[in-house]
Design an enzyme around this catalytic site. Structure first.
Site, PDB file in Angstrom:
ATOM      1  N   GLN A  11      60.137 -25.074 -23.929  1.00  5.72           N
ATOM      2  CA  GLN A  11      58.726 -24.886 -23.559  1.00  5.72           C
ATOM      3  C   GLN A  11      57.856 -26.049 -24.021  1.00  5.72           C
ATOM      4  O   GLN A  11      57.018 -26.558 -23.258  1.00  5.72           O
ATOM      5  CB  GLN A  11      58.201 -23.592 -24.171  1.00  5.72           C
ATOM      6  CG  GLN A  11      58.871 -22.333 -23.702  1.00  5.72           C
ATOM      7  CD  GLN A  11      58.208 -21.109 -24.292  1.00  5.72           C
ATOM      8  OE1 GLN A  11      57.134 -20.693 -23.848  1.00  5.72           O
ATOM      9  NE2 GLN A  11      58.823 -20.528 -25.313  1.00  5.72           N
ATOM     10  N   LEU A  38      72.357 -32.238 -30.916  1.00 10.05           N
ATOM     11  CA  LEU A  38      72.052 -32.099 -32.335  1.00 10.05           C
ATOM     12  C   LEU A  38      73.265 -31.685 -33.154  1.00 10.05           C
ATOM     13  O   LEU A  38      73.308 -31.921 -34.373  1.00 10.05           O
ATOM     14  CB  LEU A  38      70.923 -31.088 -32.533  1.00 10.05           C
ATOM     15  CG  LEU A  38      69.522 -31.544 -32.100  1.00 10.05           C
ATOM     16  CD1 LEU A  38      68.527 -30.400 -32.207  1.00 10.05           C
ATOM     17  CD2 LEU A  38      69.051 -32.731 -32.933  1.00 10.05           C
ATOM     18  N   ALA A  61      65.873 -27.340 -31.095  1.00  9.96           N
ATOM     19  CA  ALA A  61      66.376 -26.576 -32.231  1.00  9.96           C
ATOM     20  C   ALA A  61      67.213 -25.405 -31.726  1.00  9.96           C
ATOM     21  O   ALA A  61      67.182 -25.062 -30.541  1.00  9.96           O
ATOM     22  CB  ALA A  61      65.229 -26.060 -33.093  1.00  9.96           C
ATOM     23  N   THR A  63      67.188 -21.728 -31.598  1.00  8.50           N
ATOM     24  CA  THR A  63      66.085 -20.773 -31.738  1.00  8.50           C
ATOM     25  C   THR A  63      66.470 -19.339 -31.407  1.00  8.50           C
ATOM     26  O   THR A  63      65.593 -18.476 -31.308  1.00  8.50           O
ATOM     27  CB  THR A  63      64.902 -21.189 -30.836  1.00  8.50           C
ATOM     28  OG1 THR A  63      65.346 -21.252 -29.474  1.00  8.50           O
ATOM     29  CG2 THR A  63      64.355 -22.545 -31.262  1.00  8.50           C
ATOM     30  N   THR A 102      58.488 -23.331 -38.030  1.00  8.55           N
ATOM     31  CA  THR A 102      58.186 -21.965 -37.619  1.00  8.55           C
ATOM     32  C   THR A 102      57.604 -21.127 -38.750  1.00  8.55           C
ATOM     33  O   THR A 102      57.817 -21.420 -39.939  1.00  8.55           O
ATOM     34  CB  THR A 102      59.476 -21.296 -37.114  1.00  8.55           C
ATOM     35  OG1 THR A 102      59.244 -19.919 -36.859  1.00  8.55           O
ATOM     36  CG2 THR A 102      60.583 -21.396 -38.165  1.00  8.55           C
ATOM     37  N   TYR A 126      67.813 -17.846 -39.127  1.00  9.62           N
ATOM     38  CA  TYR A 126      66.991 -18.812 -38.403  1.00  9.62           C
ATOM     39  C   TYR A 126      65.915 -19.395 -39.311  1.00  9.62           C
ATOM     40  O   TYR A 126      65.748 -20.620 -39.393  1.00  9.62           O
ATOM     41  CB  TYR A 126      66.359 -18.145 -37.184  1.00  9.62           C
ATOM     42  CG  TYR A 126      65.286 -18.971 -36.524  1.00  9.62           C
ATOM     43  CD1 TYR A 126      65.594 -20.172 -35.894  1.00  9.62           C
ATOM     44  CD2 TYR A 126      63.946 -18.553 -36.538  1.00  9.62           C
ATOM     45  CE1 TYR A 126      64.598 -20.938 -35.280  1.00  9.62           C
ATOM     46  CE2 TYR A 126      62.958 -19.306 -35.929  1.00  9.62           C
ATOM     47  CZ  TYR A 126      63.293 -20.501 -35.311  1.00  9.62           C
ATOM     48  OH  TYR A 126      62.306 -21.251 -34.725  1.00  9.62           O
ATOM     49  N   LYS A 130      65.519 -23.322 -40.632  1.00 10.88           N
ATOM     50  CA  LYS A 130      64.320 -24.115 -40.322  1.00 10.88           C
ATOM     51  C   LYS A 130      63.650 -24.619 -41.599  1.00 10.88           C
ATOM     52  O   LYS A 130      63.118 -25.733 -41.634  1.00 10.88           O
ATOM     53  CB  LYS A 130      63.350 -23.295 -39.475  1.00 10.88           C
ATOM     54  CG  LYS A 130      63.822 -23.048 -38.049  1.00 10.88           C
ATOM     55  CD  LYS A 130      64.069 -24.356 -37.287  1.00 10.88           C
ATOM     56  CE  LYS A 130      62.791 -25.106 -36.983  1.00 10.88           C
ATOM     57  NZ  LYS A 130      63.045 -26.354 -36.215  1.00 10.88           N
TER      58      LYS A 130
END
Length: 305
Positions: A11, A38, A61, A63, A102, A126, A130
């Site tokens: 997005q 990655l 990432a 996600t 995040t 997650y 992060k």
């Protein structure tokens, strides 16, 4: 200015590509799989050094919040090792990196909007990866800006706004969680802010900033506003039933409070996101124009619509 952004289909990346197309002084290059992966640090380094950007935006990432609970090694490889490789390549070129993070780095149990220096205490795999990605980026590239955001939506990809409209086209009523709070954040606004940061003198500074939509709501309030806007535009809408988090169980526990204070970002960069309600209207209008141009709702409960 040449900007390299990691990812091709997310997005934020899609919004960045769209926004940069209207800026004559920006050359934005989006890189992604299979050439840039990655989970494959050598491909990361090779791609970034070949492009030679003036600034790197680390947007890609892992996600999948629920799936990460069962794919810990992959989530770590992408979010930590991969992010570190991106930051290290930028450091070799001596250019800054803007790294997206995040609200999940926080426990979500405090009753106020989180500040940048509040204690990070992730409760999910997650969130843990992060947080570690933030620290990895900062450790290898002193010229870093870390942007934490929450509840991202856009006209593109899979997100809450598009999901609500899709379900509303099929059902009259939707149960939506009412005991989780946050700042709905348009990826279109994020893109505008990221490009501002990229071209701002303060990009040479280092630090963590919160960047999210202005104003707070819960998921059910978010859904109601989506449907109010959509109905006014002739698009899908549905009744919203408040439910508790305990009624909608997920593999990874969601934060009860995802609200972020964005005062620091405004002080440094002189920018604050529009109200979340206004940004939702912009996104819903675009989705309806594209996906529901000839939408015709069915009568409900024997009544004319």
């Amino acid at each position: 200015m040449k900007i390299l952004v990691t990812g091709k289909n997310g997005q934020v990346v899609t919004s960045l590509v769209e926004a940069a197309a209207y800026m004559d002084d920006i050359e934005l290059i989006a890189v992604g799989r299979p050439d840039f992966d990655l989970a494959d640090p050598p491909s990361v380094r090779q791609t970034i050094l070949a492009v030679k950007p003036e600034i790197v935006v680390s947007a890609a990432a892992y996600t999948a919040v629920d799936r990460a609970e069962d794919e810990r090694n992959l989530a770590y490889a992408v979010n930590v090792t991969g992010a570190a490789a991106v930051a290290e390549a930028a450091a070799v070129l001596r250019v800054p990196i803007i790294h997206l993070s995040t609200d999940y780095v926080f426990s979500g149990t405090d009753p106020y909007p989180y500040l940048e220096d509040d204690e990070a205490e992730p409760k999910t795999v997650y969130g843990y990866t992060k947080l570690r990605s933030e620290r990895a980026v900062a450790s290898v590239n002193p010229r870093h800006i870390i942007l934490r955001t929450s509840w991202v939506y856009s006209p593109f990809g899979a997100n809450f706004v598009r999901t609500m409209l899709r379900i509303a086209a099929e059902r009259d009523s939707i149960g939506v969680v009412s005991d989780q709070w946050g700042n709905p954040t348009s990826a279109l606004d994020l893109a505008a802010a990221i490009l501002l940061v990229a071209t701002h003198p303060a990009r040479h500074y280092s630090g963590i900033y919160h960047l999210a939509g202005t104003g707070e709501t819960n998921w059910s309030g978010f859904a109601r506003h989506i449907f109010d806007v959509s109905r006014a535009l002739g698009g899908p809408f549905a009744d919203v039933e408040d439910i508790r988090s305990s009624d909608y169980r997920t593999r990874a526990k969601r934060p009860a409070n995802s609200c972020l204070s964005t005062d620091k970002f405004e002080r440094v960069f002189g920018w604050r996101a529009p109200s979340w309600q206004a940004s939702v209207e912009t996104v819903v209008r675009r989705i309806i124009d594209r996906d529901y141009p000839n939408y015709s709702p069915q009568p409900r409960d024997g009544q004319e619509v």
